[in-house]
Scaffold this motif. Structure first.
Motif, short mmCIF file in Angstrom:
data_model
loop_
_atom_site.label_atom_id
_atom_site.label_comp_id
_atom_site.label_asym_id
_atom_site.label_seq_id
_atom_site.Cartn_x
_atom_site.Cartn_y
_atom_site.Cartn_z
N UNK A 121 45.13 33.76 40.30
CA UNK A 121 43.75 33.41 40.66
C UNK A 121 43.32 34.07 41.95
N UNK A 122 44.27 34.33 42.86
CA UNK A 122 43.95 35.05 44.07
C UNK A 122 43.49 36.48 43.73
N UNK A 129 39.87 30.65 45.23
CA UNK A 129 40.39 30.25 43.93
C UNK A 129 41.86 29.85 44.04
N UNK A 130 42.61 30.57 44.86
CA UNK A 130 44.00 30.19 45.09
C UNK A 130 44.09 28.81 45.71
N UNK A 131 43.20 28.49 46.65
CA UNK A 131 43.17 27.17 47.26
C UNK A 131 42.90 26.08 46.22
N UNK A 132 42.02 26.37 45.26
CA UNK A 132 41.76 25.40 44.19
C UNK A 132 43.00 25.15 43.35
N UNK A 133 43.74 26.24 43.07
CA UNK A 133 44.98 26.10 42.30
C UNK A 133 45.96 25.20 43.04
N UNK A 305 33.63 27.24 37.12
CA UNK A 305 33.91 26.94 35.71
C UNK A 305 34.99 27.89 35.19
N UNK A 306 34.89 29.16 35.52
CA UNK A 306 35.86 30.14 35.05
C UNK A 306 37.26 29.84 35.58
N UNK A 307 37.33 29.53 36.87
CA UNK A 307 38.64 29.22 37.47
C UNK A 307 39.26 27.99 36.81
N UNK A 308 38.46 26.96 36.58
CA UNK A 308 38.97 25.73 35.96
C UNK A 308 39.56 26.01 34.58
#
Length: 360
Positions: A121-122, A129-133, A305-308
């Motif tokens: 994701x990074x 996005x990495x932080x969300x993961x 939405x894409x990251x999720x």
């Protein structure tokens, strides 16, 4: 719109993980460098040192006060929806079962968030996005792994009840036509006496989690993240250096250990083609679909939405296989999901990344 340069950047981030996996596989299957006993020692090194430090290092650098609670809510909605559907299937379908509901939850909801998800994701969307993961990984480790263990312990208790009932019936059927009134009383008393309470079940679950280094790495990491962000403390450089020297080996050794595990199996597809297809549909279709529903329900749009969705399409959680093997519940299905899912995840995730680029 996503271009070929973006896809190449993702491939560059992912290929080193597969190189480590291939080296682990080849060191056993082709070059015969490690024996099974040595592979077990390497796996213990990964489980008890590399991965916990890897998890801790990622977790302490998150800001709990800036967590994206909408993404976490979307993840929670997707998993609750999955649980409800599987519970209904187990209760009202003639083909449903409690054991398969637990396995299906593992296959559709529990992912390899940090080892594969963080670098992926990074590369795709950047540091945010990495932080969300990492945030979703902490929630999965503390909340959903606890839930999985509780369900496994509940099933184990049910098996224990049935075994005691069968023993009290002289080793025959569990209940005979379900016996004289006096015998029925003995049967019911034996069953009630053997059924553990909710508190004892949770004690067992928390004890197992306390013995899992990755669990308390997450808990300690979150605790320090709260303290450091609330009072603006910085981790002493001597401690941070000690953590980093171990955590930097986390992803590489985890994938290397996965390669060792693959090489020790008689075959990659251990559960047959039908169950393999079933597991892959749950992992790469049902899981992302449930996440998409949860994300839309809380109003996620665009890159969030894409990251999720991509997080929900990551390879199978290794911990889910470890628990399946420990509790004797469809371990061969989870083994295949971990191995085969990890192998096919690179092209599938790249394709997903490309396809999601067309969604506004």
């Amino acid at each position: 719109m996503i271009g070929w340069a973006d896809i190449y950047k993702v491939v560059v981030a992912m290929v080193p993980l597969y190189v480590a996996l291939g080296l682990g596989y080849g060191s056993v299957r082709w070059w015969r460098i490690f024996t099974p006993e040595q592979c077990e020692a390497i796996n213990r090194l990964v489980v008890y040192f590399s991965l916990p430090f890897f998890t801790f290092e990622f977790t302490v650098h998150t800001d709990p006060f800036a967590m994206n609670y909408r993404v976490i809510a979307a993840d929670a909605i997707s998993k609750v929806l999955t649980v409800l559907v599987l519970a209904a299937w187990a209760k009202w379908s003639s083909k449903g079962s409690y054991g398969w509901s637990i396995t299906s939850f593992s296959l559709s909801a529990l992912t390899n968030t940090l080892v594969v998800g963080a670098p992926l994701l990074n590369a795709m969307y950047g540091r945010w996005a990495q932080d969300l993961v990492v945030q979703l990984s902490v929630v999965q480790g503390i909340v959903w792994m606890t839930f999985l263990l509780f369900m496994l312990e509940l099933r184990k208790a049910g098996i224990l009840v049935t075994t005691v009932a069968a023993t009290s019936n002289g080793g025959g059927d569990v209940v005979s036509v379900e016996l004289q009134p006096e015998a029925k009383d003995v049967e019911e008393n034996a069953e009630v006496a053997s059924r553990p309470s909710f508190c004892s079940l949770m004690m067992t679950v928390w004890l197992k989690l306390a013995l899992n280094p990755n669990f308390y790495a997450s808990v300690l990491g979150v605790a320090w993240a709260f303290i450091s962000n609330r009072w603006h403390f910085e981790m002493p450089s001597i401690i941070e250096g000690s953590v980093l020297i171990m955590s930097r080996s986390g992803a590489g050794l985890a994938m290397f250990s996965m390669g060792l595990f693959m090489a020790l199996q008689e075959k990659i597809i251990a559960c047959g083609l039908n169950l393999t297809a079933f597991g892959m549909v749950l992992r790469f279709v049902a899981g992302p679909a449930a996440m998409a529903i949860g994300a839309i329900a809380v109003g996620l749009r665009g890159d969030f939405l894409r990251v999720a969705i991509i997080v929900a399409a990551l390879p199978q959680s290794i911990s889910s296989f470890i628990f399946a093997r420990e509790y004797g519940l469809h371990a061969e299905v989870l083994s295949t999901a971990v191995i085969f899912g990890t192998l096919v995840s690179l092209p599938l995730l790249v394709a997903c990344y490309f396809a999601l680029g067309f969604i506004n």
